[in-house]
Design a protein around this motif. Structure first.
Motif, short mmCIF file in Angstrom:
data_model
loop_
_atom_site.label_atom_id
_atom_site.label_comp_id
_atom_site.label_asym_id
_atom_site.label_seq_id
_atom_site.Cartn_x
_atom_site.Cartn_y
_atom_site.Cartn_z
N LEU A 161 0.84 -1.21 0.00
CA LEU A 161 0.00 0.00 0.00
C LEU A 161 0.87 1.25 0.00
O LEU A 161 1.88 1.33 0.68
CB LEU A 161 -0.92 0.02 1.22
CG LEU A 161 -2.00 -1.09 1.29
CD1 LEU A 161 -2.77 -1.00 2.59
CD2 LEU A 161 -2.94 -0.98 0.10
N ARG A 162 0.46 2.28 -0.74
CA ARG A 162 1.19 3.53 -0.82
C ARG A 162 0.22 4.70 -0.71
O ARG A 162 -0.95 4.61 -1.09
CB ARG A 162 1.94 3.63 -2.16
CG ARG A 162 3.01 2.57 -2.37
CD ARG A 162 4.21 2.82 -1.40
NE ARG A 162 5.27 1.87 -1.66
CZ ARG A 162 5.37 0.69 -1.09
NH1 ARG A 162 4.43 0.31 -0.22
NH2 ARG A 162 6.38 -0.12 -1.38
N GLY A 163 0.73 5.81 -0.17
CA GLY A 163 -0.04 7.06 -0.16
C GLY A 163 -1.31 7.03 0.67
O GLY A 163 -2.31 7.65 0.30
N GLY A 164 -1.30 6.31 1.80
CA GLY A 164 -2.47 6.31 2.68
C GLY A 164 -3.63 5.47 2.18
O GLY A 164 -4.75 5.61 2.69
N ALA A 165 -3.36 4.60 1.19
CA ALA A 165 -4.43 3.73 0.69
C ALA A 165 -4.82 2.70 1.74
O ALA A 165 -4.10 2.48 2.72
CB ALA A 165 -3.98 3.04 -0.60
N ARG A 166 -5.99 2.09 1.54
CA ARG A 166 -6.52 1.10 2.48
C ARG A 166 -6.72 -0.23 1.76
O ARG A 166 -7.03 -0.27 0.56
CB ARG A 166 -7.84 1.58 3.07
CG ARG A 166 -7.68 2.77 4.02
CD ARG A 166 -9.04 3.35 4.37
NE ARG A 166 -8.96 4.32 5.45
CZ ARG A 166 -8.60 5.58 5.29
NH1 ARG A 166 -8.24 6.04 4.09
NH2 ARG A 166 -8.56 6.41 6.32
N TYR B 256 -8.09 -2.43 6.52
CA TYR B 256 -6.75 -2.21 7.08
C TYR B 256 -6.26 -0.86 6.59
O TYR B 256 -6.40 -0.53 5.40
CB TYR B 256 -5.78 -3.31 6.61
CG TYR B 256 -4.33 -3.05 6.95
CD1 TYR B 256 -3.83 -3.42 8.19
CD2 TYR B 256 -3.48 -2.44 6.02
CE1 TYR B 256 -2.49 -3.19 8.49
CE2 TYR B 256 -2.16 -2.21 6.32
CZ TYR B 256 -1.66 -2.58 7.55
OH TYR B 256 -0.34 -2.34 7.85
N PRO B 257 -5.74 0.01 7.43
CA PRO B 257 -5.39 -0.21 8.85
C PRO B 257 -6.44 0.35 9.81
O PRO B 257 -6.15 0.50 11.00
CB PRO B 257 -4.08 0.57 8.97
CG PRO B 257 -4.29 1.73 8.05
CD PRO B 257 -5.11 1.23 6.90
#
Length: 799
Positions: A60-65, A162-163
């Motif tokens: 995951l990158r850039g605050g993705a879920r 998540y998260p």
């Protein structure tokens, strides 16, 4: 044998080797681990899905879920029993295909016999919610299970993110699975909340419930009846309400207490429920029950139904639907009861407004009384009503009554108070209201003791109608259908307004002559007799004083009773309604014109004078009535004189003037009757184009009493009318001396006992043949009071 055994062992070993080789090849296609792949759908297995979640989370990158959605097929085993296991496998494979094709899906897996998981990455929770909605839509379309055969499925869905919900990616699948039962409950609640409480599915649920209610519904009704009985009533007399209400209000209490059975009816429609609930709400308001009582009853009913539903065997979804249907019906029921209670007050307000408008158009006492009774009879929960008057002897008489009161009293003669002196009924509400001048209600205990309760009356009140001096002139009695009806706030305000309005309108007609009180039954008999062959027109001759002959007769109505007794107009005219007056005018007109035709056939030609009430003149059909009667009997319009009575005010002068001009155009003559009495005589003389003026006999009687001013006044009125080019008739010429005085004043016509008394119509021809007006004596004791000049100028001598 040994050779055969060795051959079987070799064959078995070869088959096992081939199965292992096929399995190994399959394992290599699924990641070299048989447990990581589902052979039916080709998706990852539960193990493979869980192993793949941590790497997906790390990427995951850039605050993705990372979101994991679990899809559970509801009641899949039951579905397979119905459509077959092969068709069930086809649906599972099709679900796997749709999940793999879902946009931006990272991984799809079959994680249970009839459940699947889908992993996807999204930037925020809003996008995840949108993905959930899209997935539900994807799985909502039907699945093909054979040639032209399709099947829809029901699913439950859970989600883990998540998260946001965990910092351990491997736990996402468990979180999503634990959310599935909650989602299922929400789906059940959603279905229950959107269930039509009056639809077919609700009817099926309620039908299943009814056998389980039969044993308990009687107990609930009894508890609700006790609650109603113990509830305080607004305005109830506390000293005897408890015992009286138990006896008087039982029917209504039973109806209100058993209303819950209507709520649980399987065949109940929304329209029927609204009507029934509003009726119960109006009953509550009529009994004086506070809104809190309805709320308490609804709460007890709801709690009882909740217990009953739990005892009914069935699925959770069925019980949830049943509770939702009952809850929604009870919620609507309470709101509709409140609407019903409010409608009671609105109906009374509308009825009073309509009564006020109706009374403004009434100009006769009889019409006002009938309008009051018609309005009050239509009040909600009113059984009947009557208006009592008191005679000079101190006894009461029913002057007017509703038809319901007449029928009711005929069946309960012991409750009749007409003809009984006030001292004998001192505690009666009518007597108390007459003396106190305030509204008097009958207490509940007295309702029972007097026999009113046994006669079907639940409440009774008497309203005194007062004149301008505060004295009681009439008493309006109302009998109600609900206990404590007249003690409720809504009726208390209405009754006070009714008392004031009725008193004011009756006071407005105070100048109208009022006959002694006549019983409503006797008045009804007079009215029936009047228009059923009892009308008799007596004739009083009117002499032409200048030609010394009788040229006209005035028709005077009488009612001839079956025993021959004649009822004069002073007795029956005040008790007639406006419709009766109009009918009397038309009937009298036809009878009199028919007499003119009959006399003419006997060789007697004479003109006719007939009274015309101003209220009848206001009727737009008046002109047509006269024209039709003249044409029917073949009488020339110039032979008819209509005398406009002075005992009633011309309310709509412009309309009356139009009618008068139309009658004059037809050729009918108009006379102004009783000049010197009544309403604005001189103004009428100024405004109306009259042909004849009749001087009131009360002025002429003053001459015989020695009032010298009466002589001057009569002479002045004669000169005044002559100056307006109107012919003069002097009434009340009861002595030869007065007849001589009328001739001295050069009046055109004279009428009175000195000429002739009123006589039956059949006596007129013989009387006319024999009568001649005596010539003036030339020795009149009043001649010295009036100069010859005054007979032409109106100037009188001064003492």
């Amino acid at each position: 044998m040994v050779a055969l055994g060795m051959l079987a062992f070799a064959t078995s070993a070869l088959l096992m080797l081939l199965r292992w080789h096929r399995s190994a090849r399959s394992d290599r296609g699924c990641g070299n681990d048989a447990r990581a792949c589902d052979t039916l759908t080709g998706l990852a297995s539960r193990l493979g899905f869980e192993q793949s979640l941590p790497p997906l989370a790390e990427s995951l990158r850039g605050g993705a879920r990372l979101a994991v959605l679990v899809v559970d097929v509801d009641r899949f085993r039951r579905l397979c029993y119905r459509i077959g296991w092969h068709a069930g496998d086809s649906i599972l494979r099709d679900i796997g295909t749709r999940l793999q094709a879902f946009p931006d899906a990272c991984l799809a897996a079959r994680v249970g016999p009839d459940s699947f998981a889908l992993a996807m990455t999204r930037q925020d929770l809003v996008q995840i919610d949108m993905a959930v909605a899209a997935l539900l839509e994807t799985l909502a379309s039907p699945f093909s299970i054979g040639a032209d055969v399709q099947q829809r499925i029901s699913i439950s869905l859970g989600c883990g993110v998540y998260p946001d919900e965990t910092d351990t990616p491997s736990r996402l699948l468990g979180i999503a699975e634990r959310a599935v039962p909650g989602q299922s409950e929400r789906r059940v609640r959603f279905i229950a909340d959107n269930l039509d409480p009056y639809g077919a599915e609700a009817a099926q649920l309620l039908t299943r419930m009814h056998p389980h209610l039969d044993q308990e519904r009687t107990r609930l009704a009894a508890r609700l009846a006790r609650l109603l009985r113990a509830a305080p009533r607004r305005g109830t007399c506390p000293q005897d309400a408890s015992t009286a209400q138990r006896d008087v209000a039982s029917d209504e209490e039973i109806a209100m207490a058993r209303h819950f059975e209507c709520v649980a009816r399987a065949d109940l429609s929304a329209t029927e429920h609204r009507a029934q609930a509003r009726r119960i709400g109006r009953l509550h308001a009529a009994h004086g029950l506070a809104p809190a009582v309805a709320v308490a009853m609804s709460y007890r009913i709801s709690r009882w139904f909740t217990v009953m539903v739990q005892r009914i065997p069935g699925r959770f979804s069925q019980r949830a639907g049943l509770k939702a249907v009952i809850a929604r019906r009870l919620e609507a029921d309470l709101a509709m009861q409140q609407d019903g209670a409010a409608s009671l007050q609105e109906d009374l307000r509308s009825a009073m407004q309509a009564l006020a408008r109706a009374l403004q158009r009434r100009h006769r006492r009889a019409d006002i009384l009938e309008s009051i009774l018609a309005a009050t009879s239509a009040f909600p929960f009113i059984k009947n009503c009557a208006i009592y008057a008191r005679t000079a002897e101190g006894t009461f008489v029913v002057e007017a009554e509703s038809p319901e009161h007449r029928i009711w009293l005929a069946g309960h003669a012991a409750l009749q108070i007409s003809g009984r002196p006030s001292s004998a009924i001192a505690t009666h509400a009518v007597t108390r209201a007459w003396r106190s001048g305030v509204i008097e209600e009958v207490p509940p205990a007295q309702m029972i003791a007097s026999g009113l309760a046994a006669a079907g009356v639940r409440a009774c009140v008497a309203l005194p109608l007062l004149d301008s001096t505060g004295h009681t002139t009439l008493a309006l009695v109302l009998h109600g259908l609900a206990p404590n009806l007249f003690g409720t706030s809504v009726f208390t305000e209405t009754l006070e307004l009714l008392r004031v309005l009725a008193s004011r309108e009756l006071e407005r007609l105070r100048a109208e002559p009022v006959a002694p009180p006549v019983a409503a039954s006797e008045r009804a008999f007079w009215r029936t007799r009047l228009f059923d062959g009892g009308l008799r027109c007596f004739m009083q001759p009117i002499a032409d004083l200048k030609q010394s002959v009788c040229t006209k007769v005035e028709a005077l109505a009488r009612i001839q009773l079956p025993n021959g007794v004649m009822i004069g107009p002073q007795q029956f005219l005040p008790v007639l309604s406006q419709l009766d007056l109009d009918e009397l005018f038309v009937a009298g007109l036809h009878q009199c014109l028919g007499l003119l035709r009959d006399w003419e056939q006997q060789g007697v030609r004479i003109d006719l004078s007939l009274n015309l009430p101003p209220s009848t003149l206001r009727n737009l059909d008046c002109m047509r009535w006269v024209e039709t009667a003249l044409a029917r009997h073949g009488v020339d319009a110039a032979r008819l004189t209509l005398e406009l009575l002075e005992n009633e005010e011309l309310v709509d002068a412009s309309s009356a003037h139009r009618q008068i001009h139309a009658l004059r155009k037809l050729g009918v003559h108009l006379a102004l009757d009783d000049l010197g009495s009544g309403y604005s005589s001189l103004l009428r003389l100024r405004d109306l184009p009259v042909d004849v003026v009749k001087i009131d006999q009360s002025l002429v009687r003053g001459i015989t009493a020695g009032h010298r001013r009466s002589v001057n006044l009569v002479a002045y009125l004669v000169e005044l009318a002559r100056g307006l080019d109107a012919k003069i008739t002097i009434e009340g010429l009861e002595t030869p001396m007065l007849l001589d005085f009328a001739q001295f004043l050069e009046a055109d016509y004279g009428q009175g006992y000195a000429i002739a008394r009123p006589m039956p119509s059949e006596a007129i021809p013989a009387w006319l043949a024999a009568y001649r007006v005596p010539p003036p004596s030339g020795h009149n004791p009043y001649a010295g009071t009036v100069t010859s000049r005054s007979r032409h100028t109106g100037v009188m001598l001064q003492d």
